[in-house]
Write a protein that holds these residues in place. Structure first.
Motif, mmCIF file in Angstrom:
data_model
loop_
_atom_site.group_PDB
_atom_site.id
_atom_site.type_symbol
_atom_site.label_atom_id
_atom_site.label_comp_id
_atom_site.label_asym_id
_atom_site.label_seq_id
_atom_site.Cartn_x
_atom_site.Cartn_y
_atom_site.Cartn_z
ATOM 1 N N ASN A 5 0.828 -1.216 0.000
ATOM 2 C CA ASN A 5 0.000 0.000 0.000
ATOM 3 C C ASN A 5 0.857 1.257 0.000
ATOM 4 O O ASN A 5 0.566 2.222 -0.708
ATOM 5 N N GLU A 6 1.897 1.260 0.815
ATOM 6 C CA GLU A 6 2.786 2.417 0.895
ATOM 7 C C GLU A 6 3.443 2.690 -0.457
ATOM 8 O O GLU A 6 3.501 3.824 -0.925
ATOM 9 N N ILE A 7 3.917 1.627 -1.112
ATOM 10 C CA ILE A 7 4.567 1.781 -2.420
ATOM 11 C C ILE A 7 3.561 2.244 -3.462
ATOM 12 O O ILE A 7 3.862 3.113 -4.283
ATOM 13 N N SER A 8 2.353 1.682 -3.438
ATOM 14 C CA SER A 8 1.318 2.051 -4.412
ATOM 15 C C SER A 8 0.927 3.520 -4.292
ATOM 16 O O SER A 8 0.709 4.194 -5.302
ATOM 17 N N VAL A 33 12.383 1.815 -4.820
ATOM 18 C CA VAL A 33 11.311 0.854 -5.032
ATOM 19 C C VAL A 33 10.156 1.658 -5.616
ATOM 20 O O VAL A 33 9.880 2.776 -5.171
ATOM 21 N N SER A 34 9.517 1.115 -6.652
ATOM 22 C CA SER A 34 8.452 1.872 -7.322
ATOM 23 C C SER A 34 7.315 0.939 -7.740
ATOM 24 O O SER A 34 7.448 -0.280 -7.721
ATOM 25 N N TYR A 35 6.203 1.573 -8.133
ATOM 26 C CA TYR A 35 5.007 0.837 -8.544
ATOM 27 C C TYR A 35 4.537 1.371 -9.881
ATOM 28 O O TYR A 35 4.447 2.582 -10.084
ATOM 29 N N ASP A 36 4.233 0.438 -10.806
ATOM 30 C CA ASP A 36 3.713 0.839 -12.109
ATOM 31 C C ASP A 36 2.894 -0.304 -12.701
ATOM 32 O O ASP A 36 3.436 -1.391 -12.949
ATOM 33 N N ASP A 37 1.620 -0.086 -12.898
ATOM 34 C CA ASP A 37 0.731 -1.019 -13.581
ATOM 35 C C ASP A 37 0.802 -2.436 -13.003
ATOM 36 O O ASP A 37 1.145 -3.385 -13.703
ATOM 37 N N GLN A 38 0.517 -2.584 -11.735
ATOM 38 C CA GLN A 38 0.474 -3.835 -10.996
ATOM 39 C C GLN A 38 1.824 -4.515 -10.826
ATOM 40 O O GLN A 38 1.907 -5.672 -10.426
ATOM 41 N N ILE A 39 2.902 -3.842 -11.149
ATOM 42 C CA ILE A 39 4.242 -4.406 -10.998
ATOM 43 C C ILE A 39 5.045 -3.500 -10.064
ATOM 44 O O ILE A 39 5.090 -2.286 -10.240
ATOM 45 N N TYR A 40 5.675 -4.123 -9.088
ATOM 46 C CA TYR A 40 6.532 -3.419 -8.128
ATOM 47 C C TYR A 40 7.978 -3.652 -8.540
ATOM 48 O O TYR A 40 8.401 -4.793 -8.727
ATOM 49 N N LEU A 41 8.714 -2.576 -8.700
ATOM 50 C CA LEU A 41 10.104 -2.656 -9.155
ATOM 51 C C LEU A 41 11.048 -2.276 -8.019
ATOM 52 O O LEU A 41 10.860 -1.252 -7.357
ATOM 53 N N LEU A 42 12.069 -3.103 -7.811
ATOM 54 C CA LEU A 42 13.088 -2.851 -6.801
ATOM 55 C C LEU A 42 14.426 -2.771 -7.519
ATOM 56 O O LEU A 42 14.909 -3.767 -8.071
ATOM 57 N N ASP A 43 15.004 -1.576 -7.568
ATOM 58 C CA ASP A 43 16.276 -1.330 -8.258
ATOM 59 C C ASP A 43 17.243 -0.733 -7.258
ATOM 60 O O ASP A 43 16.939 0.293 -6.636
ATOM 61 N N TYR A 44 18.429 -1.354 -7.110
ATOM 62 C CA TYR A 44 19.410 -0.817 -6.176
ATOM 63 C C TYR A 44 20.813 -1.302 -6.510
ATOM 64 O O TYR A 44 21.005 -2.228 -7.294
ATOM 65 N N GLN A 45 21.777 -0.630 -5.903
ATOM 66 C CA GLN A 45 23.182 -1.005 -5.998
ATOM 67 C C GLN A 45 23.668 -1.297 -4.592
ATOM 68 O O GLN A 45 23.311 -0.572 -3.651
ATOM 69 N N ILE A 46 24.488 -2.331 -4.450
ATOM 70 C CA ILE A 46 25.072 -2.617 -3.148
ATOM 71 C C ILE A 46 26.583 -2.743 -3.272
ATOM 72 O O ILE A 46 27.105 -3.184 -4.305
ATOM 73 N N HIS A 47 27.256 -2.348 -2.201
ATOM 74 C CA HIS A 47 28.707 -2.476 -2.091
ATOM 75 C C HIS A 47 29.018 -3.019 -0.711
ATOM 76 O O HIS A 47 28.511 -2.495 0.287
ATOM 77 N N ASP A 59 2.551 -9.293 1.941
ATOM 78 C CA ASP A 59 1.976 -7.986 1.612
ATOM 79 C C ASP A 59 3.037 -6.897 1.740
ATOM 80 O O ASP A 59 2.790 -5.835 2.287
ATOM 81 N N GLY A 60 4.230 -7.183 1.246
ATOM 82 C CA GLY A 60 5.299 -6.203 1.325
ATOM 83 C C GLY A 60 6.542 -6.684 0.605
ATOM 84 O O GLY A 60 6.640 -7.835 0.174
ATOM 85 N N ILE A 61 7.504 -5.778 0.492
ATOM 86 C CA ILE A 61 8.787 -6.080 -0.138
ATOM 87 C C ILE A 61 9.865 -5.868 0.914
ATOM 88 O O ILE A 61 9.940 -4.804 1.536
ATOM 89 N N ASP A 62 10.699 -6.892 1.108
ATOM 90 C CA ASP A 62 11.746 -6.879 2.124
ATOM 91 C C ASP A 62 13.100 -6.671 1.447
ATOM 92 O O ASP A 62 13.597 -7.575 0.766
#
Length: 177
Positions: A6-9, A45-59, A109-112
């Motif tokens: 819900n928060e992301i949407s 993290v984003s929401y678009d047309d029923q798809i949740y996208l998680l994009d990040y870089q880690i070091h 009901d969330g993305i970890d």
């Protein structure tokens, strides 16, 4: 770090820049990890047309045992991760993409973020880790009745044995024992 769907949407896009300590969780999941330095994660993290996208870089840097000597070796990791999630009860397009494993079905009901980072770091652990001096050294370790040999040496040794077996005098081997 966790976000509810819900928060992301509602926000459509959430940017983050975090420093995480996931060493205990990573050590519990992979016994070969000696230590993990702090993990820096930058992304969104984003929401678009029923798809949740998680994009990040880690070091981060993992401390792993050497494959030869078991002494601790620092193994730096820099990853770019792009993951797409969707609810399993979505439209036909997302169901087809889920079957092709392009979209991860959401069971919660969330993305970890922590779970995603852990999974991706564990996938990056190499099978062979060598210290700098071991990489440069040509000589492989050996003991009193054993030695480590390269695949090439093993292959050459087996080929020599096969050639020796094909010798016409191979049948006489062990005749006078």
């Amino acid at each position: 770090m966790k976000w509810s769907l819900n928060e992301i949407s509602k926000k459509k896009k959430i940017d983050f820049e975090l420093t995480l300590d996931l060493s205990a969780a990573l050590k519990a999941r992979a016994k070969e990890i000696i230590d993990v330095k702090e993990i820096s994660a930058i992304g969104q993290v984003s929401y678009d047309d029923q798809i949740y996208l998680l994009d990040y870089q880690i070091h981060t840097t993992l401390i792993l045992p050497s494959s030869r000597s078991l002494k601790p070796v620092e193994y730096p990791i820099a990853l770019v991760v792009n993951e797409a999630f969707a609810k399993p009860d979505g439209n036909l397009m997302t169901e087809a993409l889920m079957e092709e494993e392009l979209i991860i079905p959401l069971e919660k009901d969330g993305i970890d973020l922590d779970e995603s980072i852990e999974d991706n770091i564990l996938l990056e652990i190499p099978l062979q880790v060598l210290a700098k001096d071991e990489q440069e050294e040509e000589k492989l370790p050996a003991g009193q009745f054993w030695s480590v040999m390269s695949e090439e040496t093993y292959r050459t040794q087996n080929e020599a044995k096969e050639a020796e077996k094909k010798s016409p005098f191979a049948q006489l081997d062990g005749l006078f024992d």
